[in-house]
Design a protein around this motif. Sequence first.
Motif, PDB file in Angstrom:
ATOM      1  N   GLY A 231       3.256  -1.752   0.401  1.00  0.00           N
ATOM      2  CA  GLY A 231       2.001  -2.344  -0.048  1.00  0.00           C
ATOM      3  C   GLY A 231       1.217  -1.550  -1.084  1.00  0.00           C
ATOM      4  N   LYS A 232       1.878  -0.697  -1.837  1.00  0.00           N
ATOM      5  CA  LYS A 232       1.176   0.075  -2.875  1.00  0.00           C
ATOM      6  C   LYS A 232       0.605  -0.835  -3.959  1.00  0.00           C
ATOM      7  CE  LYS A 232       4.949   2.323  -3.743  1.00  0.00           C
ATOM      8  NZ  LYS A 232       5.719   1.877  -2.575  1.00  0.00           N
ATOM      9  N   THR A 233       1.443  -1.736  -4.461  1.00  0.00           N
ATOM     10  CA  THR A 233       1.002  -2.604  -5.555  1.00  0.00           C
ATOM     11  C   THR A 233      -0.103  -3.542  -5.074  1.00  0.00           C
ATOM     12  OG1 THR A 233       3.191  -2.449  -6.558  1.00  0.00           O
ATOM     13  CG2 THR A 233       1.799  -4.289  -7.258  1.00  0.00           C
ATOM     14  N   THR A 234       0.070  -4.087  -3.876  1.00  0.00           N
ATOM     15  CA  THR A 234      -0.950  -4.955  -3.285  1.00  0.00           C
ATOM     16  C   THR A 234      -2.268  -4.193  -3.149  1.00  0.00           C
ATOM     17  OG1 THR A 234       0.810  -6.021  -2.010  1.00  0.00           O
ATOM     18  CG2 THR A 234      -1.459  -6.417  -1.299  1.00  0.00           C
ATOM     19  N   THR A 235      -2.187  -2.971  -2.675  1.00  0.00           N
ATOM     20  CA  THR A 235      -3.388  -2.146  -2.499  1.00  0.00           C
ATOM     21  C   THR A 235      -4.044  -1.855  -3.841  1.00  0.00           C
ATOM     22  OG1 THR A 235      -2.478  -1.117  -0.516  1.00  0.00           O
ATOM     23  CG2 THR A 235      -4.213   0.090  -1.647  1.00  0.00           C
TER      24      THR A 235
ATOM     25  N   ASP B 233      -7.430  11.841   6.886  1.00  0.00           N
ATOM     26  CA  ASP B 233      -8.515  10.865   7.035  1.00  0.00           C
ATOM     27  C   ASP B 233      -8.015   9.445   6.807  1.00  0.00           C
ATOM     28  OD1 ASP B 233     -10.230  12.849   7.521  1.00  0.00           O
ATOM     29  OD2 ASP B 233     -11.259  12.785   5.582  1.00  0.00           O
ATOM     30  N   LEU B 234      -8.510   8.553   7.645  1.00  0.00           N
ATOM     31  CA  LEU B 234      -8.136   7.145   7.534  1.00  0.00           C
ATOM     32  C   LEU B 234      -9.124   6.427   6.616  1.00  0.00           C
ATOM     33  CD1 LEU B 234      -6.184   4.995   8.634  1.00  0.00           C
ATOM     34  CD2 LEU B 234      -7.793   4.620  10.505  1.00  0.00           C
ATOM     35  N   LEU B 235      -8.594   5.836   5.543  1.00  0.00           N
ATOM     36  CA  LEU B 235      -9.445   5.103   4.611  1.00  0.00           C
ATOM     37  C   LEU B 235      -9.609   3.650   5.052  1.00  0.00           C
ATOM     38  CD1 LEU B 235     -10.967   5.512   1.943  1.00  0.00           C
ATOM     39  CD2 LEU B 235      -8.870   4.930   0.736  1.00  0.00           C
ATOM     40  N   GLY B 236      -8.641   3.134   5.792  1.00  0.00           N
ATOM     41  CA  GLY B 236      -8.767   1.777   6.285  1.00  0.00           C
ATOM     42  C   GLY B 236      -7.471   1.252   6.866  1.00  0.00           C
ATOM     43  N   VAL B 237      -7.622   0.133   7.597  1.00  0.00           N
ATOM     44  CA  VAL B 237      -6.460  -0.512   8.204  1.00  0.00           C
ATOM     45  C   VAL B 237      -6.451  -1.967   7.752  1.00  0.00           C
ATOM     46  CG1 VAL B 237      -5.296  -1.086  10.364  1.00  0.00           C
ATOM     47  CG2 VAL B 237      -6.707   0.981  10.223  1.00  0.00           C
ATOM     48  N   VAL B 238      -5.357  -2.397   7.140  1.00  0.00           N
ATOM     49  CA  VAL B 238      -5.242  -3.775   6.658  1.00  0.00           C
ATOM     50  C   VAL B 238      -4.263  -4.516   7.565  1.00  0.00           C
ATOM     51  CG1 VAL B 238      -4.651  -5.254   4.705  1.00  0.00           C
ATOM     52  CG2 VAL B 238      -5.586  -2.950   4.305  1.00  0.00           C
ATOM     53  N   PRO B 239      -4.727  -5.615   8.168  1.00  0.00           N
ATOM     54  CA  PRO B 239      -3.825  -6.321   9.084  1.00  0.00           C
ATOM     55  C   PRO B 239      -2.727  -7.085   8.331  1.00  0.00           C
ATOM     56  CG  PRO B 239      -5.878  -7.529   8.839  1.00  0.00           C
ATOM     57  CD  PRO B 239      -6.047  -6.249   8.071  1.00  0.00           C
ATOM     58  N   GLU B 240      -1.654  -7.358   9.027  1.00  0.00           N
ATOM     59  CA  GLU B 240      -0.648  -8.286   8.523  1.00  0.00           C
ATOM     60  C   GLU B 240      -1.341  -9.630   8.338  1.00  0.00           C
ATOM     61  OE1 GLU B 240       2.780  -7.813   8.190  1.00  0.00           O
ATOM     62  OE2 GLU B 240       3.099  -9.893   7.612  1.00  0.00           O
ATOM     63  N   ASP B 241      -1.184 -10.260   7.182  1.00  0.00           N
ATOM     64  CA  ASP B 241      -1.921 -11.497   6.928  1.00  0.00           C
ATOM     65  C   ASP B 241      -1.181 -12.314   5.883  1.00  0.00           C
ATOM     66  OD1 ASP B 241      -3.721 -13.510   6.427  1.00  0.00           O
ATOM     67  OD2 ASP B 241      -5.410 -12.178   5.987  1.00  0.00           O
ATOM     68  N   GLU B 242      -0.856 -13.550   6.231  1.00  0.00           N
ATOM     69  CA  GLU B 242      -0.091 -14.357   5.270  1.00  0.00           C
ATOM     70  C   GLU B 242      -0.920 -14.678   4.018  1.00  0.00           C
ATOM     71  OE1 GLU B 242      -0.473 -18.869   7.057  1.00  0.00           O
ATOM     72  OE2 GLU B 242       1.138 -17.568   7.837  1.00  0.00           O
ATOM     73  N   GLN B 243      -2.239 -14.562   4.137  1.00  0.00           N
ATOM     74  CA  GLN B 243      -3.074 -14.811   2.953  1.00  0.00           C
ATOM     75  C   GLN B 243      -2.761 -13.821   1.820  1.00  0.00           C
ATOM     76  OE1 GLN B 243      -4.120 -18.088   3.524  1.00  0.00           O
ATOM     77  NE2 GLN B 243      -5.378 -17.266   1.846  1.00  0.00           N
ATOM     78  N   VAL B 244      -2.270 -12.622   2.201  1.00  0.00           N
ATOM     79  CA  VAL B 244      -1.884 -11.653   1.176  1.00  0.00           C
ATOM     80  C   VAL B 244      -0.781 -12.246   0.309  1.00  0.00           C
ATOM     81  CG1 VAL B 244      -0.796  -9.400   0.762  1.00  0.00           C
ATOM     82  CG2 VAL B 244      -2.532  -9.629   2.540  1.00  0.00           C
ATOM     83  N   VAL B 245       0.197 -12.854   0.963  1.00  0.00           N
ATOM     84  CA  VAL B 245       1.319 -13.438   0.234  1.00  0.00           C
ATOM     85  C   VAL B 245       0.866 -14.674  -0.546  1.00  0.00           C
ATOM     86  CG1 VAL B 245       3.648 -14.379   0.454  1.00  0.00           C
ATOM     87  CG2 VAL B 245       2.866 -12.588   2.030  1.00  0.00           C
TER      88      VAL B 245
ATOM     89  N   ILE C  73      -3.676   4.418 -10.141  1.00  0.00           N
ATOM     90  CA  ILE C  73      -2.277   4.448 -10.553  1.00  0.00           C
ATOM     91  C   ILE C  73      -1.379   3.929  -9.441  1.00  0.00           C
ATOM     92  CG2 ILE C  73      -0.405   5.949 -11.342  1.00  0.00           C
ATOM     93  CD1 ILE C  73      -2.590   7.832 -12.376  1.00  0.00           C
ATOM     94  N   ASP C  74      -0.597   2.905  -9.758  1.00  0.00           N
ATOM     95  CA  ASP C  74       0.362   2.332  -8.817  1.00  0.00           C
ATOM     96  C   ASP C  74       1.664   3.118  -8.933  1.00  0.00           C
ATOM     97  OD1 ASP C  74       1.802   0.748  -7.098  1.00  0.00           O
ATOM     98  OD2 ASP C  74       1.919  -0.970  -8.458  1.00  0.00           O
ATOM     99  N   CYS C  75       1.961   3.906  -7.906  1.00  0.00           N
ATOM    100  CA  CYS C  75       3.111   4.818  -7.927  1.00  0.00           C
ATOM    101  C   CYS C  75       4.374   4.072  -7.493  1.00  0.00           C
ATOM    102  CB  CYS C  75       2.807   5.958  -6.956  1.00  0.00           C
ATOM    103  SG  CYS C  75       4.068   7.215  -6.809  1.00  0.00           S
ATOM    104  N   PRO C  76       5.512   4.406  -8.088  1.00  0.00           N
ATOM    105  CA  PRO C  76       6.768   3.831  -7.583  1.00  0.00           C
ATOM    106  C   PRO C  76       7.160   4.475  -6.256  1.00  0.00           C
ATOM    107  CG  PRO C  76       7.217   5.364  -9.372  1.00  0.00           C
ATOM    108  CD  PRO C  76       5.726   5.261  -9.267  1.00  0.00           C
ATOM    109  N   ALA C  77       8.053   3.826  -5.514  1.00  0.00           N
ATOM    110  CA  ALA C  77       8.591   4.419  -4.292  1.00  0.00           C
ATOM    111  C   ALA C  77       9.435   5.634  -4.659  1.00  0.00           C
ATOM    112  CB  ALA C  77       9.428   3.390  -3.543  1.00  0.00           C
ATOM    113  N   GLY C  78       9.673   6.498  -3.678  1.00  0.00           N
ATOM    114  CA  GLY C  78      10.547   7.651  -3.923  1.00  0.00           C
ATOM    115  C   GLY C  78       9.770   8.925  -4.179  1.00  0.00           C
ATOM    116  N   ILE C  79      10.525  10.035  -4.351  1.00  0.00           N
ATOM    117  CA  ILE C  79       9.888  11.335  -4.553  1.00  0.00           C
ATOM    118  C   ILE C  79      10.392  12.000  -5.825  1.00  0.00           C
ATOM    119  CG2 ILE C  79       9.500  11.766  -2.093  1.00  0.00           C
ATOM    120  CD1 ILE C  79      12.017  13.448  -2.030  1.00  0.00           C
TER     121      ILE C  79
END
Lengths: 136, 264
Positions: free
Chosen positions: B15-19, B197-209, B118-124
Amino acid sequence: MTNGIAAQNSAINNLPVELEELVDDNTVLVQRTLRSGQSVYHDGNVVVLGDVNPGAEIVATGNIVVMGALRGVVHAGAKGDANAVILAFRLRPTQLRIANHITRPPEEEISDPDYPELARIKNGVVTIETFNSNFK
Amino acid sequence: MGEVIVVTSGKGGVGKTTTTANLGTGLAAASKKVCLVDADIGLRNLDVVLGLENRIVYDIVDVTTGVCRLRQALIKDKRFEGLHLLPAAQTKDKTAVNPEQMKELCEELRKEFDYVIIDCPAGIEQGFRNAIAGADRAIVVTTPEVSAVRDADRIIGLLEAADLREPKLIINRYRPKMVNRGDMMSIDDMNEILAIDLLGVVPEDEQVVVTTNKGETVVRDDKSLSGQAYRNITRRIMGENVPLMNLEEPSGLFSALRKMIGLK
Ligand SMILES: Nc1ncnc2c1ncn2[C@@H]1O[C@H](COP(=O)(O)OP(=O)(O)OP(=O)(O)O)[C@@H](O)[C@H]1O
Ligand SMILES: [Mg+2]
């Protein structure tokens, strides 16, 4: 591996005074949590003031003490010292190695003790016992 | 001088890009000047999620190689005045840009914008090193799965080694019902390992899709829980103190009755 070396050096250099006496020539103090992918290799004892997370690794020729949760893989007595011990505030390792013995926790989840435990070789097998300060 | 924030995860698809899209939209809706940078070169996504794909002329590699000026490559969002996108190149790979160039780019962008995300790609590997090179802070996204948390832990270690201290955590796709049944890691389980530190929790939600497929962002959807979660996270990024919301969906006979008589 480079992480591990860096950790050792900074650990030795930034010691609070009250902890300095803990360090002899062959004990290294790691003053942070080791995260996945980080490792410490040391010819001597290793003391971690933090957790050892899953995916982190410590290899020491001496003893390993973790003042936190040990969840990764550690190897004490790595050059064959069967008297080496592993002590952790919460002993939840992925795998434990002492000298040439390798163990892992049982598959079925059993007890989840909230006290320090000690692992060492007794009669040729790695045994886990509750830690109390007069263990030797 | 604006702030440069990298959104990263280690594991792909969490969910990086979504975030990135939702925080950007949320901040722009709060009248901030925001530039989103798609650092996932070769797997361009952010433009699609924002519904801006058909406006791309130049991309990030064109900027770093001097084919165009930065200003020419920035795409204005259709809905929010303050929101801009610097798209990734699709026909190149991660080695087309280096960390030094990314640093310069971020320095230039922070002069113009309040927030550069900045939207980071997966991987290291290099894509990750590029994405974090110019950042002041990092947001680590994970899902409540053992493998995603493991990768998040790895990333936090790498961020700390790169002197990006105190990264913040977003837990995405959280499903309270599964957690209650003991079938999913809880917030506490994850905090025990990651301890940041926790910045937030986003629930699973079909509205995202649903919103993503329309090139919209759920943060603008007043009715959805995930939208509320992203609005809260946006406010926390701006320094407000917003308590964690209750993610439990109302269920059972009582709420069904209330629904029927139109109370909720
Ligand atoms: N909270 C959510 N509820 C439901 N679906 C979600 C949620 N968050 C993300 N998704 C979906 O998960 C998929 C992956 O999300 P996204 O593309 O943002 O991940 P990513 O981390 O950027 O992936 P990549 O590593 O490939 O860049 C998308 O289809 C997205 O719509
Ligand atoms: Mg992505």
